[in-house]
Scaffold this active site. Structure first.
Site, PDB file in Angstrom:
ATOM      1  CE  LYS A 283      -4.537   0.917   1.886  1.00  0.00           C
ATOM      2  NZ  LYS A 283      -5.669   0.430   2.652  1.00  0.00           N
ATOM      3  CD  GLU A 366     -19.956  -2.655   7.478  1.00  0.00           C
ATOM      4  OE1 GLU A 366     -20.024  -3.755   6.881  1.00  0.00           O
ATOM      5  OE2 GLU A 366     -19.076  -1.810   7.245  1.00  0.00           O
ATOM      6  NE  ARG A 394     -22.643  -4.526   2.782  1.00  0.00           N
ATOM      7  CZ  ARG A 394     -21.658  -4.801   1.935  1.00  0.00           C
ATOM      8  NH1 ARG A 394     -20.590  -5.418   2.356  1.00  0.00           N
ATOM      9  NH2 ARG A 394     -21.747  -4.457   0.682  1.00  0.00           N
TER      10      ARG A 394
HETATM   11  C1  LIG Z   1     -19.494  -2.154   3.758  1.00  0.00           C
HETATM   12  C2  LIG Z   1     -18.315  -1.244   3.880  1.00  0.00           C
HETATM   13  N1  LIG Z   1     -17.800  -0.973   5.108  1.00  0.00           N
HETATM   14  C3  LIG Z   1     -16.739  -0.159   5.222  1.00  0.00           C
HETATM   15  C4  LIG Z   1     -16.169   0.406   4.121  1.00  0.00           C
HETATM   16  C5  LIG Z   1     -15.008   1.384   4.270  1.00  0.00           C
HETATM   17  N2  LIG Z   1     -13.798   0.905   3.610  1.00  0.00           N
HETATM   18  C6  LIG Z   1     -13.407   1.345   2.417  1.00  0.00           C
HETATM   19  S1  LIG Z   1     -12.010   0.644   1.877  1.00  0.00           S
HETATM   20  C7  LIG Z   1     -11.867  -0.251   3.295  1.00  0.00           C
HETATM   21  C8  LIG Z   1     -10.690  -1.158   3.478  1.00  0.00           C
HETATM   22  C9  LIG Z   1     -10.518  -2.071   2.340  1.00  0.00           C
HETATM   23  O1  LIG Z   1      -9.338  -2.791   2.514  1.00  0.00           O
HETATM   24  P1  LIG Z   1      -8.834  -3.699   1.338  1.00  0.00           P
HETATM   25  O2  LIG Z   1      -9.977  -4.426   0.736  1.00  0.00           O
HETATM   26  O3  LIG Z   1      -7.700  -4.506   1.835  1.00  0.00           O
HETATM   27  O4  LIG Z   1      -8.338  -2.667   0.241  1.00  0.00           O
HETATM   28  P2  LIG Z   1      -7.032  -1.748   0.246  1.00  0.00           P
HETATM   29  O5  LIG Z   1      -7.507  -0.355   0.497  1.00  0.00           O
HETATM   30  O6  LIG Z   1      -6.109  -2.242   1.293  1.00  0.00           O
HETATM   31  O7  LIG Z   1      -6.480  -1.881  -1.125  1.00  0.00           O
HETATM   32  C10 LIG Z   1     -12.921   0.010   4.166  1.00  0.00           C
HETATM   33  C11 LIG Z   1     -13.082  -0.571   5.494  1.00  0.00           C
HETATM   34  C12 LIG Z   1     -16.741   0.113   2.870  1.00  0.00           C
HETATM   35  N3  LIG Z   1     -16.279   0.638   1.743  1.00  0.00           N
HETATM   36  N4  LIG Z   1     -17.795  -0.711   2.778  1.00  0.00           N
END
Ligand SMILES: Cc1ncc(C[n+]2csc(CCOP(=O)(O)OP(=O)(O)O)c2C)c(N)n1
Length: 624
Positions: A283, A366, A394
């Protein structure tokens, strides 16, 4: 931008040689950094996925619409946008009427599906691959999903089903060991084990390649070898979860090595089964401040590219909640705090530091979060669940059954409630009021300023019943001239009541400050308006509402949410049931998906600034 300038579709990319592809990666990073430093956005995830995006665009035929990439969450699609004909609009990223920061099929047919909420991509890919099968189409379907998103339950529903259907499609697991914060849970630990098992990787890849080469020899021989491969695999690594679910697991692959990625994609393309490719990325790759602090650069406002510093921000509603929670936690040992992968965004990080044993990050889960909190609440704890309005959606069924029907005294601290801004349709927090107010056994509070938020959080914990406390994104308001009166259940507060008021304004939460400004604006034009803070969106203060309706004859109800099923419509129903005749104007967002833009621009576009509403009111009503 010598190479990037020449690319407007995936066919252009296929003309490049290895070193040109590497130049392209550097140029994409430069472009992303430049634009995000000005417009804000999801930086670290996008820097990490540049080479993988290039490899996918190189390998797939995206131009004809034949092959499809489904991005999970979709916050990592900037390089994809730059490579699919949107480079010239990229400077408008996340701005009103500009490019969205998330995939939007209306922007480009190469954005296979809408996204914004996590853990949906595998279900979408299963759906697309089945549609192709039923319609007799040949297509390569890819879901690109992060290790953080793998903590969401829907992923396992989709793997369970998709693996069983046996129709080929590919899941790319983009593993950077991070969600927004550090990834949590057993799945994350499992991926770490896979990541570190190099012996497995080399042996297994060689075996798979060997088997593919010999496929022509004959099916029975191939099946025999497949069994042999499985035997070797089980010997080397027990419990290969993905393989058990019907996927061929390939990897781990270095996600910053385009040649390795292409080789693995070609290998996957020959396997006539669902495949999961485990790709390791970093990242924030290529920008030292983001590599050092990927959480801070996950989603960020504008910042100085040289130093990585963002301008200082005014204290937010989140900060106010965070501090008050610490104060209450010190007094109430049974208070526990829960988040779904958002300890920083929701302001729980200080609580996590101080009370690690009373803090729970459940991952992007969630639904589990609400049921888990409900059970803790019914066994004597006081859970405060901090969640963004949009992600609460959700867990509507869990809210219904496991909180409201169960009567579980959970406090929902609903952040980003109302217009959120630049993240657009998927992130606006406009639906929680309609959701929550429809629910029996639910109390819904909204503070007008910082002091009211502190007061309401303490009050919500005392109530010992399901309570939602909603507050918006951005700088917290301070209204020292209107210190909140003690809370009385279901009662609003009259703030301004001029003699012979011709209009009563009923406002909720952060709209109260706007209502006070509107009253000033109207007073300058000779119209006297009363202003009441509803405080409770549910139950509504029938007495206050009916009294104002009777004394003024005209009401304006102002909320930061969608009109359908919101507080305004509930007040209309209340007046009708009470037999009170009054003319009522509703100030809320219409039943639309509100796009991205700065919050103030969106309030203006929808006529929800004090001036625009004032003009609407003067047009509707001739005040004597
Ligand atoms: C249902 C839901 N809950 C929370 C989020 C907030 N959110 C956006 S990106 C993320 C983390 C995603 O991590 P990952 O899939 O590993 O992607 P990365 O950013 O590390 O590439 C979160 C918690 C979301 N988009 N959707």
């Amino acid at each position: 931008m010598v190479v990037l300038e020449e690319i407007s579709c995936s066919a252009d990319l296929k003309k490049l040689n290895k070193s040109q592809l590497e130049v392209l990666a550097a140029e994409l990073r430069q472009e992303i950094l430049h634009t995000v430093s000005q417009n804000g956005g999801h930086l670290a995830s996008n820097l990490g996925i540049v080479e993988l995006t290039i490899a996918l665009h190189y390998y797939l035929d995206l131009d004809s619409g034949n092959d499809e990439i489904v991005w999970d969450v979709g916050h990592q699609c900037y390089a994809h946008k730059l490579l699919s004909g949107r480079r010239e609009q990229f400077a408008t990223l996340r701005q009103l009427d500009g490019l969205s920061g998330f995939p939007k099929p209306y922007e480009s047919p190469t954005d296979a599906y809408v996204a914004g909420h996590s853990s949906t991509s595998i279900s979408v890919a299963v759906g697309i691959s089945q549609a192709a099968r039923q319609l007799g189409q040949q297509k390569k379907v890819f879901a690109v999903i992060g290790d953080g998103a793998m903590s969401g339950g829907m992923v396992y529903e989709a793997l369970n089903h998709g693996g069983d259907l046996k129709v080929p499609f590919t899941v790319i697991l983009n593993d950077n060991e991070m969600s927004i914060a550090e990834n949590v849970g057993a799945m994350s630990r499992y991926l770490t084990r896979l990541r570190s098992n190099k012996r497995y990787r080399h042996l297994k890849d060689r075996l798979t390649k060997f088997l593919l080469k010999r496929k022509k020899i004959g099916k029975s021989f191939f099946n025999g070898l497949e069994r042999l491969r499985d035997a070797v695999k089980y010997f080397l690594v027990r419990g290969v979860l993905f393989e058990e679910m019907g996927f061929v697991y390939l990897g781990p692959v270095d996600g910053h090595n385009i040649a390795d990625l292409l080789e693995t994609l070609r290998l996957a393309g020959q396997i006539e089964k669902p495949v999961l490719i485990h790709v390791i990325t970093q990242k924030g790759r290529g920008y030292a401040p983001a590599e050092a602090n990927p959480t801070a650069f996950h989603g960020i406002g504008s910042f100085d590219l040289q130093t990585g510093q963002a301008p200082a921000k005014a204290p937010s509603w989140t900060d106010c909640f965070s501090q008050q929670l610490l104060k209450l936690a010190a007094e109430q040992p049974q208070l526990v705090a829960v988040t779904a992968a958002m300890p920083d965004g929701t302001g729980l990080a200080p609580f996590q530091q101080l009370y690690p044993d009373r803090f729970y990050d459940v991952g992007i889960a969630e639904q589990h979060m609400l049921t888990f909190a409900g059970a803790m609440a019914l066994r004597g704890l006081s859970p405060v669940v901090a969640v963004y309005s949009t992600f609460l959606q959700r867990a509507y069924d869990q809210l219904f059954q496991d909180i409201c029907l169960a009567g579980a005294p959970v406090v929902l601290a609903i952040d980003r409630a109302g217009i959120v801004g630049e993240d657009g349709e998927t992130h606006q927090g406009l639906f929680d009021l309609s959701m929550l107010c429809a629910m029996p056994n639910m109390t819904v509070l909204a503070p007008r300023d910082a002091e009211a938020l502190r007061q309401m959080l303490a009050y919500a914990l005392q109530l010992k019943q399901p309570v939602a406390l909603r507050y918006p994104r951005g700088a917290v308001l301070e209204l020292p001239q209107y210190p909140p009166q003690p809370l009385v259940y279901g009662k609003g507060e009259l703030l301004l009541h001029p003699a012979k008021a011709q209009l009563g304004i009923l406002a909720l939460g952060d709209m109260v400050e706007r209502a006070l400004r509107l009253a000033d604006w109207l007073a300058e034009r000779g119209v006297a308006a009363a202003v009441a803070d509803l405080r409770f969106a549910k139950p509504l203060d029938a007495e206050l509402i009916c009294d104002l309706a009777k004394s003024c004859g005209r009401l304006l109800v102002w909320e930061n949410g969608i009109r359908s099923g919101g507080v305004g419509e509930n007040i209309l129903a209340l007046l009708q049931a009470a037999g009170v005749a009054a003319e009522v104007e509703l100030a809320a967002f219409p039943e639309e998906f509100v796009p991205h833009g700065k919050p103030e621009q969106l309030f203006a576009r929808y006529g929800l600034t004090p001036e625009k509403l004032g003009q609407r009111i003067l047009k509707r009503w001739q005040f004597a």
